[in-house]
Design a protein around this motif. Sequence first.
Motif, PDB file in Angstrom:
ATOM      1  N   LEU A   1      12.329  -8.309   1.170  1.00  0.00           N
ATOM      2  CA  LEU A   1      10.911  -8.034   1.398  1.00  0.00           C
ATOM      3  C   LEU A   1      10.405  -8.751   2.643  1.00  0.00           C
ATOM      4  CD1 LEU A   1       9.472  -8.185  -2.234  1.00  0.00           C
ATOM      5  CD2 LEU A   1       9.539  -6.174  -0.741  1.00  0.00           C
ATOM      6  N   GLU A   2      10.975  -9.900   2.953  1.00  0.00           N
ATOM      7  CA  GLU A   2      10.489 -10.685   4.074  1.00  0.00           C
ATOM      8  C   GLU A   2      10.754 -10.007   5.412  1.00  0.00           C
ATOM      9  OE1 GLU A   2      11.655 -14.772   3.918  1.00  0.00           O
ATOM     10  OE2 GLU A   2      11.265 -14.907   1.779  1.00  0.00           O
ATOM     11  N   ASP A   3      11.834  -9.222   5.522  1.00  0.00           N
ATOM     12  CA  ASP A   3      12.089  -8.540   6.794  1.00  0.00           C
ATOM     13  C   ASP A   3      11.818  -7.041   6.712  1.00  0.00           C
ATOM     14  OD1 ASP A   3      14.337  -7.458   5.511  1.00  0.00           O
ATOM     15  OD2 ASP A   3      15.663  -9.003   6.297  1.00  0.00           O
ATOM     16  N   GLY A   4      11.410  -6.573   5.529  1.00  0.00           N
ATOM     17  CA  GLY A   4      10.989  -5.179   5.391  1.00  0.00           C
ATOM     18  C   GLY A   4      12.109  -4.177   5.184  1.00  0.00           C
ATOM     19  N   HIS A   5      13.364  -4.628   5.163  1.00  0.00           N
ATOM     20  CA  HIS A   5      14.496  -3.709   5.005  1.00  0.00           C
ATOM     21  C   HIS A   5      14.860  -3.599   3.532  1.00  0.00           C
ATOM     22  CE1 HIS A   5      14.840  -3.548   9.297  1.00  0.00           C
ATOM     23  NE2 HIS A   5      15.056  -4.854   9.392  1.00  0.00           N
TER      24      HIS A   5
ATOM     25  N   GLN B   1      -4.706 -16.058   0.259  1.00  0.00           N
ATOM     26  CA  GLN B   1      -3.868 -14.965   0.747  1.00  0.00           C
ATOM     27  C   GLN B   1      -4.678 -13.683   0.870  1.00  0.00           C
ATOM     28  OE1 GLN B   1      -0.651 -15.077   1.850  1.00  0.00           O
ATOM     29  NE2 GLN B   1      -1.008 -17.269   1.688  1.00  0.00           N
ATOM     30  N   ASP B   2      -4.780 -13.180   2.087  1.00  0.00           N
ATOM     31  CA  ASP B   2      -5.490 -11.936   2.346  1.00  0.00           C
ATOM     32  C   ASP B   2      -4.708 -10.758   1.766  1.00  0.00           C
ATOM     33  OD1 ASP B   2      -7.648 -10.476   3.992  1.00  0.00           O
ATOM     34  OD2 ASP B   2      -5.781  -9.536   4.658  1.00  0.00           O
ATOM     35  N   ILE B   3      -5.420  -9.801   1.171  1.00  0.00           N
ATOM     36  CA  ILE B   3      -4.749  -8.694   0.489  1.00  0.00           C
ATOM     37  C   ILE B   3      -3.959  -7.842   1.471  1.00  0.00           C
ATOM     38  CG2 ILE B   3      -5.171  -6.537  -0.766  1.00  0.00           C
ATOM     39  CD1 ILE B   3      -7.374  -8.032  -2.302  1.00  0.00           C
ATOM     40  N   SER B   4      -4.471  -7.646   2.681  1.00  0.00           N
ATOM     41  CA  SER B   4      -3.715  -6.871   3.669  1.00  0.00           C
ATOM     42  C   SER B   4      -2.437  -7.602   4.073  1.00  0.00           C
ATOM     43  CB  SER B   4      -4.587  -6.597   4.901  1.00  0.00           C
ATOM     44  OG  SER B   4      -4.991  -7.800   5.517  1.00  0.00           O
ATOM     45  N   ALA B   5      -2.496  -8.954   4.132  1.00  0.00           N
ATOM     46  CA  ALA B   5      -1.297  -9.738   4.449  1.00  0.00           C
ATOM     47  C   ALA B   5      -0.283  -9.643   3.310  1.00  0.00           C
ATOM     48  CB  ALA B   5      -1.664 -11.192   4.712  1.00  0.00           C
TER      49      ALA B   5
ATOM     50  N   ALA C   1       6.195  -5.323   2.180  1.00  0.00           N
ATOM     51  CA  ALA C   1       6.811  -4.230   2.945  1.00  0.00           C
ATOM     52  C   ALA C   1       6.070  -2.905   2.791  1.00  0.00           C
ATOM     53  CB  ALA C   1       8.288  -4.081   2.582  1.00  0.00           C
ATOM     54  N   TYR C   2       4.750  -2.975   2.611  1.00  0.00           N
ATOM     55  CA  TYR C   2       3.927  -1.772   2.667  1.00  0.00           C
ATOM     56  C   TYR C   2       3.363  -1.640   4.078  1.00  0.00           C
ATOM     57  CZ  TYR C   2       3.997  -1.331  -2.423  1.00  0.00           C
ATOM     58  OH  TYR C   2       4.392  -1.170  -3.719  1.00  0.00           O
ATOM     59  N   THR C   3       3.435  -0.444   4.641  1.00  0.00           N
ATOM     60  CA  THR C   3       2.919  -0.242   5.995  1.00  0.00           C
ATOM     61  C   THR C   3       1.399  -0.136   6.010  1.00  0.00           C
ATOM     62  OG1 THR C   3       3.280   2.141   5.754  1.00  0.00           O
ATOM     63  CG2 THR C   3       5.038   0.845   6.808  1.00  0.00           C
ATOM     64  N   GLU C   4       0.809   0.203   4.865  1.00  0.00           N
ATOM     65  CA  GLU C   4      -0.648   0.319   4.778  1.00  0.00           C
ATOM     66  C   GLU C   4      -1.150  -0.389   3.530  1.00  0.00           C
ATOM     67  OE1 GLU C   4      -1.641   4.423   4.793  1.00  0.00           O
ATOM     68  OE2 GLU C   4      -1.024   4.755   6.884  1.00  0.00           O
TER      69      GLU C   4
ATOM     70  N   SER D   1      -3.666   0.449   1.806  1.00  0.00           N
ATOM     71  CA  SER D   1      -4.053   1.454   0.812  1.00  0.00           C
ATOM     72  C   SER D   1      -2.870   1.834  -0.074  1.00  0.00           C
ATOM     73  CB  SER D   1      -4.622   2.692   1.499  1.00  0.00           C
ATOM     74  OG  SER D   1      -3.671   3.245   2.398  1.00  0.00           O
ATOM     75  N   ALA D   2      -1.672   1.869   0.516  1.00  0.00           N
ATOM     76  CA  ALA D   2      -0.482   2.196  -0.287  1.00  0.00           C
ATOM     77  C   ALA D   2      -0.205   1.102  -1.301  1.00  0.00           C
ATOM     78  CB  ALA D   2       0.720   2.394   0.632  1.00  0.00           C
ATOM     79  N   PHE D   3      -0.367  -0.152  -0.885  1.00  0.00           N
ATOM     80  CA  PHE D   3      -0.208  -1.267  -1.823  1.00  0.00           C
ATOM     81  C   PHE D   3      -1.247  -1.191  -2.935  1.00  0.00           C
ATOM     82  CE2 PHE D   3      -1.742  -5.747  -2.625  1.00  0.00           C
ATOM     83  CZ  PHE D   3      -0.799  -6.026  -3.614  1.00  0.00           C
ATOM     84  N   SER D   4      -2.492  -0.902  -2.576  1.00  0.00           N
ATOM     85  CA  SER D   4      -3.562  -0.838  -3.573  1.00  0.00           C
ATOM     86  C   SER D   4      -3.287   0.253  -4.600  1.00  0.00           C
ATOM     87  CB  SER D   4      -4.912  -0.602  -2.888  1.00  0.00           C
ATOM     88  OG  SER D   4      -5.243  -1.693  -2.068  1.00  0.00           O
ATOM     89  N   ARG D   5      -2.808   1.413  -4.137  1.00  0.00           N
ATOM     90  CA  ARG D   5      -2.482   2.498  -5.073  1.00  0.00           C
ATOM     91  C   ARG D   5      -1.358   2.081  -6.015  1.00  0.00           C
ATOM     92  NH1 ARG D   5      -3.172   5.666  -0.405  1.00  0.00           N
ATOM     93  NH2 ARG D   5      -0.905   5.740  -0.076  1.00  0.00           N
ATOM     94  N   ALA D   6      -0.337   1.439  -5.460  1.00  0.00           N
ATOM     95  CA  ALA D   6       0.786   1.007  -6.301  1.00  0.00           C
ATOM     96  C   ALA D   6       0.333  -0.033  -7.313  1.00  0.00           C
ATOM     97  CB  ALA D   6       1.897   0.440  -5.415  1.00  0.00           C
ATOM     98  N   PHE D   7      -0.479  -0.987  -6.870  1.00  0.00           N
ATOM     99  CA  PHE D   7      -0.928  -2.040  -7.772  1.00  0.00           C
ATOM    100  C   PHE D   7      -1.799  -1.465  -8.884  1.00  0.00           C
ATOM    101  CE2 PHE D   7      -3.323  -5.652  -9.308  1.00  0.00           C
ATOM    102  CZ  PHE D   7      -2.360  -6.650  -9.335  1.00  0.00           C
ATOM    103  N   ARG D   8      -2.615  -0.481  -8.549  1.00  0.00           N
ATOM    104  CA  ARG D   8      -3.450   0.152  -9.578  1.00  0.00           C
ATOM    105  C   ARG D   8      -2.573   0.854 -10.611  1.00  0.00           C
ATOM    106  NH1 ARG D   8      -8.787   1.372  -9.733  1.00  0.00           N
ATOM    107  NH2 ARG D   8      -9.055   0.828  -7.526  1.00  0.00           N
ATOM    108  N   LYS D   9      -1.483   1.448 -10.156  1.00  0.00           N
ATOM    109  CA  LYS D   9      -0.559   2.115 -11.084  1.00  0.00           C
ATOM    110  C   LYS D   9       0.098   1.088 -12.008  1.00  0.00           C
ATOM    111  CE  LYS D   9       3.521   3.488  -9.726  1.00  0.00           C
ATOM    112  NZ  LYS D   9       4.645   4.221  -9.086  1.00  0.00           N
ATOM    113  N   TRP D  10       0.428  -0.097 -11.472  1.00  0.00           N
ATOM    114  CA  TRP D  10       1.095  -1.128 -12.270  1.00  0.00           C
ATOM    115  C   TRP D  10       0.156  -1.791 -13.267  1.00  0.00           C
ATOM    116  CZ3 TRP D  10       2.777  -3.605  -7.047  1.00  0.00           C
ATOM    117  CH2 TRP D  10       3.808  -2.840  -6.472  1.00  0.00           C
TER     118      TRP D  10
END
Length: 351
Positions: free
Chosen positions: A256-260, A309-313, A319-322, A324-333
């Motif tokens: 996760l730290e390098d995004g791969h 910790q800022d939510i965008s950070a 490893a989310y590029t946006e 909004s994608a993280f927010s959608r995933a977190f809402r699903k979880w």
Amino acid sequence: MPRFSGTGENASVLAAAAWGVERFMQDRGGDIDRIAGRAGLSTRQFSLPTDALDLGAYCRLFHEAAADTQDGNIGLWFGQQFDPRKLGLIGYVALLSPTVSDALHNLASHFGYHQARTETRFVQQGDLLRLDYAIRDPAILTRRHDAELTMGMFCNILRHALGPDWAPEEVHFEHSQPEQAEEHRQAFQANIRFQCSTNSLVFRRTGLDRPMPEADPIMLEVIRSSLISLARSRPDLAAPHLSLKEQVVQHIRAALEDGHIEFPDIAARMNLPPWTLQRRLAQFNLSYSALLEETRYAEALRYLAIPTQDISAIARTLAYTETSAFSRAFRKWSGMSPRAWRQQNMRDLTP
């Protein structure tokens, strides 16, 4: 990349971590023989820095010292006065590194060879960086003084390169706020937060490219190799007998730290062809996508527990590029947004 270690019955730490402890405790009015005996140690065990001490007993040593000396912050002050050159092999893995950034990466990635069943991470998030530390042995309960002295030791490595007046932005501790917490602020010259998800130094990027005063790449390789070789003789630092799921999750967290984090990336980290890893996962009814989501969710909760910790950070760290994608995933979880979860739980997460 975090490093975990230790599978023996008792986790250990190299005795260099106790360098000078006898004189330090005697100067504070403690009876070192009585303190060590109550902790399950002998003072003879402190003499050779490459010998291994029982990690639980090492932690108890400072717990007993606090009672014997009536100094509730004895671990804090032991760490503050600790010369990083006395930390043995792991100290020189940092001090001989080319730059401050290299020193922090090497400290985090090699600390597991110095101390078993421990997690260390060097995390970069925007303009802030974190050096995380936590003992991951559930059998070791008296961790407060160890956390405080270790944060002091880490701080002194940075002061060695950046000057004695260097101070972090914040210091985070897992444990509850002690009675004399003002001494922590004085010691670190920083804001202190208690009851956090891990122990951390939080600081800015300034000076990260500065050369380490004693940088020596040839000697660094000698010391690094010696540390790793020594670890091979310690049973608690043998290769961990992790389940396949635990191995995959560990590699995902590191990736996760390098995004791969694509499946072939994780297979490569495990030195396996993708089809072989896929077959092994199927044998245990495991899905890589489910393990990735499970790991991201656990990491998200850990980061959201840190108010600074800022939510965008956090989204970038996972490893989310946006965002909004993280927010959608977190809402699903979780059934709620990251911000709503943090607000709902903030009362329990901050001192």
